[in-house]
Design a protein around this motif. Structure first.
Motif, PDB file in Angstrom:
ATOM      1  N   SER A 309       2.977 -45.150 -19.549  1.00 30.56           N
ATOM      2  CA  SER A 309       2.193 -45.511 -20.732  1.00 30.56           C
ATOM      3  C   SER A 309       0.731 -45.685 -20.353  1.00 30.56           C
ATOM      4  CB  SER A 309       2.711 -46.814 -21.351  1.00 30.56           C
ATOM      5  OG  SER A 309       4.087 -46.701 -21.674  1.00 30.56           O
ATOM      6  N   HIS A 310      -0.119 -45.557 -21.355  1.00 33.17           N
ATOM      7  CA  HIS A 310      -1.552 -45.771 -21.199  1.00 33.17           C
ATOM      8  C   HIS A 310      -2.054 -46.562 -22.394  1.00 33.17           C
ATOM      9  CE1 HIS A 310      -0.652 -42.031 -19.018  1.00 33.17           C
ATOM     10  NE2 HIS A 310      -1.651 -42.339 -18.217  1.00 33.17           N
ATOM     11  N   TRP A 311      -3.060 -47.363 -22.176  1.00 33.30           N
ATOM     12  CA  TRP A 311      -3.712 -48.032 -23.288  1.00 33.30           C
ATOM     13  C   TRP A 311      -5.201 -48.109 -22.982  1.00 33.30           C
ATOM     14  CZ3 TRP A 311      -6.519 -52.638 -23.304  1.00 33.30           C
ATOM     15  CH2 TRP A 311      -6.474 -53.367 -22.112  1.00 33.30           C
ATOM     16  N   GLY A 312      -5.988 -48.264 -24.021  1.00 27.83           N
ATOM     17  CA  GLY A 312      -7.419 -48.291 -23.811  1.00 27.83           C
ATOM     18  C   GLY A 312      -8.168 -48.936 -24.959  1.00 27.83           C
ATOM     19  N   VAL A 313      -9.440 -49.177 -24.711  1.00 23.38           N
ATOM     20  CA  VAL A 313     -10.353 -49.756 -25.689  1.00 23.38           C
ATOM     21  C   VAL A 313     -11.587 -48.861 -25.764  1.00 23.38           C
ATOM     22  CG1 VAL A 313     -11.758 -51.744 -26.330  1.00 23.38           C
ATOM     23  CG2 VAL A 313      -9.543 -52.087 -25.219  1.00 23.38           C
ATOM     24  N   ASP A 314     -12.009 -48.520 -26.976  1.00 19.02           N
ATOM     25  CA  ASP A 314     -13.213 -47.727 -27.204  1.00 19.02           C
ATOM     26  C   ASP A 314     -14.238 -48.542 -27.972  1.00 19.02           C
ATOM     27  OD1 ASP A 314     -12.749 -45.371 -25.928  1.00 19.02           O
ATOM     28  OD2 ASP A 314     -12.177 -44.229 -27.698  1.00 19.02           O
ATOM     29  N   TRP A 315     -15.498 -48.392 -27.579  1.00 19.14           N
ATOM     30  CA  TRP A 315     -16.605 -48.978 -28.330  1.00 19.14           C
ATOM     31  C   TRP A 315     -17.658 -47.889 -28.517  1.00 19.14           C
ATOM     32  CZ3 TRP A 315     -21.363 -50.601 -25.512  1.00 19.14           C
ATOM     33  CH2 TRP A 315     -22.382 -50.966 -26.404  1.00 19.14           C
ATOM     34  N   LEU A 316     -18.030 -47.621 -29.759  1.00 27.05           N
ATOM     35  CA  LEU A 316     -19.054 -46.633 -30.084  1.00 27.05           C
ATOM     36  C   LEU A 316     -20.016 -47.257 -31.078  1.00 27.05           C
ATOM     37  CD1 LEU A 316     -20.152 -43.707 -29.956  1.00 27.05           C
ATOM     38  CD2 LEU A 316     -18.630 -43.171 -31.869  1.00 27.05           C
ATOM     39  N   SER A 317     -21.282 -47.294 -30.715  1.00 25.13           N
ATOM     40  CA  SER A 317     -22.287 -47.923 -31.564  1.00 25.13           C
ATOM     41  C   SER A 317     -23.488 -47.001 -31.688  1.00 25.13           C
ATOM     42  CB  SER A 317     -22.726 -49.265 -30.974  1.00 25.13           C
ATOM     43  OG  SER A 317     -23.687 -49.897 -31.792  1.00 25.13           O
ATOM     44  N   ARG A 318     -24.005 -46.858 -32.905  1.00 23.33           N
ATOM     45  CA  ARG A 318     -25.178 -46.044 -33.153  1.00 23.33           C
ATOM     46  C   ARG A 318     -26.278 -46.957 -33.699  1.00 23.33           C
ATOM     47  NH1 ARG A 318     -24.881 -41.401 -36.339  1.00 23.33           N
ATOM     48  NH2 ARG A 318     -26.364 -40.628 -34.788  1.00 23.33           N
ATOM     49  N   LYS A 319     -27.331 -47.095 -32.908  1.00 20.15           N
ATOM     50  CA  LYS A 319     -28.408 -48.015 -33.233  1.00 20.15           C
ATOM     51  C   LYS A 319     -29.704 -47.235 -33.474  1.00 20.15           C
ATOM     52  CE  LYS A 319     -25.795 -51.621 -32.581  1.00 20.15           C
ATOM     53  NZ  LYS A 319     -25.329 -52.419 -33.740  1.00 20.15           N
ATOM     54  N   GLY A 320     -30.528 -47.793 -34.334  1.00 16.15           N
ATOM     55  CA  GLY A 320     -31.848 -47.217 -34.564  1.00 16.15           C
ATOM     56  C   GLY A 320     -31.827 -45.795 -35.075  1.00 16.15           C
ATOM     57  N   VAL A 321     -30.819 -45.449 -35.882  1.00 17.33           N
ATOM     58  CA  VAL A 321     -30.774 -44.104 -36.453  1.00 17.33           C
ATOM     59  C   VAL A 321     -31.801 -44.043 -37.584  1.00 17.33           C
ATOM     60  CG1 VAL A 321     -29.340 -42.370 -37.573  1.00 17.33           C
ATOM     61  CG2 VAL A 321     -28.345 -43.875 -35.836  1.00 17.33           C
ATOM     62  N   LYS A 322     -32.817 -43.250 -37.364  1.00 10.02           N
ATOM     63  CA  LYS A 322     -33.947 -43.215 -38.297  1.00 10.02           C
ATOM     64  C   LYS A 322     -34.309 -41.769 -38.603  1.00 10.02           C
ATOM     65  CE  LYS A 322     -38.780 -44.775 -38.698  1.00 10.02           C
ATOM     66  NZ  LYS A 322     -39.856 -45.498 -37.998  1.00 10.02           N
ATOM     67  N   ILE A 323     -34.340 -41.426 -39.889  1.00  8.28           N
ATOM     68  CA  ILE A 323     -34.757 -40.103 -40.334  1.00  8.28           C
ATOM     69  C   ILE A 323     -35.900 -40.289 -41.327  1.00  8.28           C
ATOM     70  CG2 ILE A 323     -34.079 -37.907 -41.328  1.00  8.28           C
ATOM     71  CD1 ILE A 323     -31.203 -38.553 -40.705  1.00  8.28           C
ATOM     72  N   LEU A 417     -23.495 -40.965 -41.493  1.00  9.81           N
ATOM     73  CA  LEU A 417     -24.629 -41.696 -42.043  1.00  9.81           C
ATOM     74  C   LEU A 417     -25.466 -40.801 -42.954  1.00  9.81           C
ATOM     75  CD1 LEU A 417     -25.774 -43.673 -38.868  1.00  9.81           C
ATOM     76  CD2 LEU A 417     -24.595 -44.592 -40.875  1.00  9.81           C
ATOM     77  N   SER A 418     -25.661 -39.546 -42.559  1.00 11.29           N
ATOM     78  CA  SER A 418     -26.487 -38.657 -43.378  1.00 11.29           C
ATOM     79  C   SER A 418     -25.766 -38.257 -44.664  1.00 11.29           C
ATOM     80  CB  SER A 418     -26.873 -37.415 -42.577  1.00 11.29           C
ATOM     81  OG  SER A 418     -25.732 -36.693 -42.168  1.00 11.29           O
ATOM     82  N   GLU A 419     -24.438 -38.101 -44.627  1.00 15.24           N
ATOM     83  CA  GLU A 419     -23.706 -37.765 -45.847  1.00 15.24           C
ATOM     84  C   GLU A 419     -23.803 -38.880 -46.878  1.00 15.24           C
ATOM     85  OE1 GLU A 419     -20.155 -34.829 -44.199  1.00 15.24           O
ATOM     86  OE2 GLU A 419     -19.876 -36.996 -44.199  1.00 15.24           O
ATOM     87  N   ARG A 420     -23.858 -40.118 -46.421  1.00 15.05           N
ATOM     88  CA  ARG A 420     -23.921 -41.238 -47.342  1.00 15.05           C
ATOM     89  C   ARG A 420     -25.348 -41.611 -47.723  1.00 15.05           C
ATOM     90  NH1 ARG A 420     -22.656 -46.018 -45.699  1.00 15.05           N
ATOM     91  NH2 ARG A 420     -22.280 -46.714 -47.839  1.00 15.05           N
TER      92      ARG A 420
END
Length: 623
Positions: A309-323, A417-420
């Protein structure tokens, strides 16, 4: 099953053909590779460095050689791709395990990296969201810059666009460094039209590994800088000119590996690029984009009552997204300045796991993943959501030569983010986001067959079907701008097959075929589905000479999506000849589009014709 440590770094295993010849098979084993469901491994595809006939503009030129992969979008340097009809934000692209998220409406790609720096490539086809999360509903393109211990200098020149490519790569023990430079003028089409495809780009790589008391720490940095990048579309040059004046990317990560089958990593992707569009007698606009992608991962192998078996933790963060969008609109001979700015952030936390067991001759895999997402913006209320997805796979050996695989999995895709939130002018036109979009969800299944008919012949085939709810569709309103909506239901079905025949110690043949269909709840065909295509590649080896000869025949596309155009059938013939001058140096002559065929790279209504016949002369020297 291999232990997790065997998946921490890329490898290049050697496969021996039926006639004793050693053939290098390119394979990338990403950190999460050990979590892919069993039959997904049977329906994966690997880039093969023996196919040296592509124009080598971006990685998309190489991916198109794989069954189940097709091009979509307008073309040029930002050529995007689809896996089994899934495109835009529905497939995940990774470089050295770092997810590439660029917020481009046509989809994310790794076009900002010279293909010569991406030595290994792996495409996972199938329902993968239960292990990779959002933006992996249709599959994963996993690319790696790992290489064997060597020093190599390579260069090439190309006709038509006067393209120049140079690269230096060095890997010795625990240190890797690489640099690549690309420059090209605009291409021409077979009928003499000029394409807006010029570009200039420099990219590099530095990686260092150190070991101490049973731990291995890997540091890496991959920067890229591009300028004067043309954007192709059918409106050029009469109605519209679009380009990217400047593009900067920086990918960095640190990875820690322990002796007890675990891995931890932190990564960062910074990007800053501009997009400029001039629509004659209508507007002149400039969009400026910048953003940070931060993330981390923990992956652990455990033994639960004898089950791997395998287990894991993911963290993904997008900061300062500016258009920031600034444009001048022509109104009754006056210029009216308009502007808009999007500032947003996104966070995604997930836990996931997979277990493997065997019952008799049948191998089973079961996976679970829970995602929590949150999007924040100054111009809208916070949006949060939680999703639980599962996958199940079974692999049954019908005989010593035949394996039958079954995959079933659920998936989801959160609106980008751009779709919304985005509002502004793009090379496509005026885009207006829709904050009320709901996440897409899917239930996918596939049945695959692998048959080793003999020592000389192997056969692979797969049928698949996806049911999708809340499918996010881009459409043009009565006012002429583009926005997004949820369709209540859509479905995609398809078939792909491949036959490999080792005819002799000198000849190898690869034949493949693909077709698919898909429609929404109104029985309208979906965009970005790939047309029917039959491919034949012949590889020839004689002493110090190698020949790659490839035909791709795409059948008529008379059923297309709402933003696509019908296309006639066409055949593209590519060929390359490589000669080993010495033990250290090779010379290659490659001809792309040998018959100067007039054809489009995709069904997109704004897609341009592909470049005319081109000849590339290249050489590489190893030290």
């Amino acid at each position: 099953m291999k232990t997790i440590l065997s998946f921490l770094f890329a490898s290049t295993p050697i496969m021996v053909s039926a006639y004793g010849e050693q053939l290098e098979v390119i394979e990338v084993l990403a950190p999460k590779e050990s979590l892919t469901i069993a039959s997904a491994n049977h329906t994966s595809a690997y880039l093969d460095e023996r196919f040296t006939f592509s124009p080598n503009r971006t990685i998309a030129d190489q991916l198109i050689a794989l069954s189940g992969v097709s091009l979509n979008g307008q073309g040029g340097q930002f050529q995007s791709y689809a896996i089994r009809g899934f495109s835009r934000g529905r497939i995940r692209t990774e470089i050295d395990g770092i997810p590439i998220i660029t917020d481009r409406r046509a989809g994310n790609s790794a076009s900002f990296i010279a293909p010569t720096l991406l030595n290994l490539g792996h495409v996972i086809k199938g329902p993968s969201s239960s292990l990779y999360g959002s933006q992996a509903m249709g599959g994963v393109v996993s690319l790696s810059s790992e290489m064997s211990d060597k020093t190599q200098v390579a260069g090439s020149v190309q006709s038509n666009n006067q393209g120049v490519n140079f690269s230096f790569k060095h890997q010795k023990n625990d240190f890797t460094s690489a640099f690549a430079y690309q420059h090209a003028n605009s291409d021409n089409t077979p009928n003499g039209d000029v394409l807006n495809t010029q570009f200039e780009r420099a990219s590099g790589l530095v990686r260092f590994k150190t070991q101490h008391q049973g731990y291995t720490v890997t540091y890496s940095w991959l920067p890229s800088y591009g300028k004067n990048i043309g954007k192709s579309n059918t409106k050029y040059p009469i109605e519209q000119v679009s380009d990217y004046p400047e593009e900067i990317h920086s990918l960095a990560q640190v990875q820690l590996t322990g002796e007890e089958n675990w891995i931890a990593k932190l990564y960062h992707h910074y990007q800053n690029w501009d997009s400029r569009t001039t629509r004659f007698e209508r507007y002149d606009g400039l969009s400026q984009y910048q953003g940070h992608t931060l993330g981390g991962q923990w992956l652990q192998q455990v033994n639960l009552q004898g089950l791997e078996s395998h287990w894991g933790v993911d963290w993904l963060s997008r900061k300062g997204v500016k258009i920031t969008s600034d444009y001048l609109v022509v109104d009754e001979s006056a210029l009216n300045p308009l502007g808009n700015e999007m500032n947003a952030e996104e966070d995604n936390f997930a836990v996931y796991g997979k277990t493997h067991w065997q019952w008799g001759k049948v191998n089973f895999d079961f996976g679970l993943r829970y995602d929590w997402l949150k999007q924040q913006s100054e111009q809208s209320e916070d949006a949060t959501d939680g999703r639980l997805n599962a996958s199940f796979a079974a692999m049954l050996p019908l005989s010593d030569t035949v394996d039958l695989g079954l995959d079933i999995g659920t998936g989801f895709r959160y609106p980008t983010l751009s779709e919304r939130l985005f509002y502004g002018q793009t090379p496509r036109g005026l885009i207006v986001g829709n904050q009320a979009l709901d996440p897409e969800t899917s239930v996918g299944s596939q049945l695959s067959l692998n048959w080793h008919a003999s020592d000389e012949v192997s056969v692979y085939g797969a049928v698949y079907h996806y049911d999708l709810d809340n499918y996010i569709d881009r459409y043009e309103t009565a006012s002429g701008y583009l926005t997004y909506q949820n369709l209540s239901h859509a479905q995609i079905s398809g078939f792909e097959a491949e036959v490999r025949w080792y005819a002799s110690e000198h000849f190898e043949h690869i034949l493949s075929y693909q077709q698919q269909s898909g429609e929404d709840n109104h029985q309208q065909r979906l965009d970005d589905l790939h047309p029917r295509k039959l491919s034949w590649t012949m590889l020839v080896h004689f002493d110090n000479w190698s020949l790659s000869n490839a035909y791709r025949h795409t059948l008529d596309a008379d059923e297309v999506g709402g933003t696509e155009l019908e296309r006639d059938a066409f055949t593209v013939w590519d060929v390359s000849v490589e000669h080993q001058l010495t033990d250290r140096q090779t010379v290659t002559v490659a001809i792309n589009n040998l018959t100067d065929e007039t054809y489009y790279g995709s069904l997109d209504e704004d897609a341009t014709l592909q470049p005319e016949r081109s000849v590339r002369l290249s050489t590489s020297i190893q030290f």
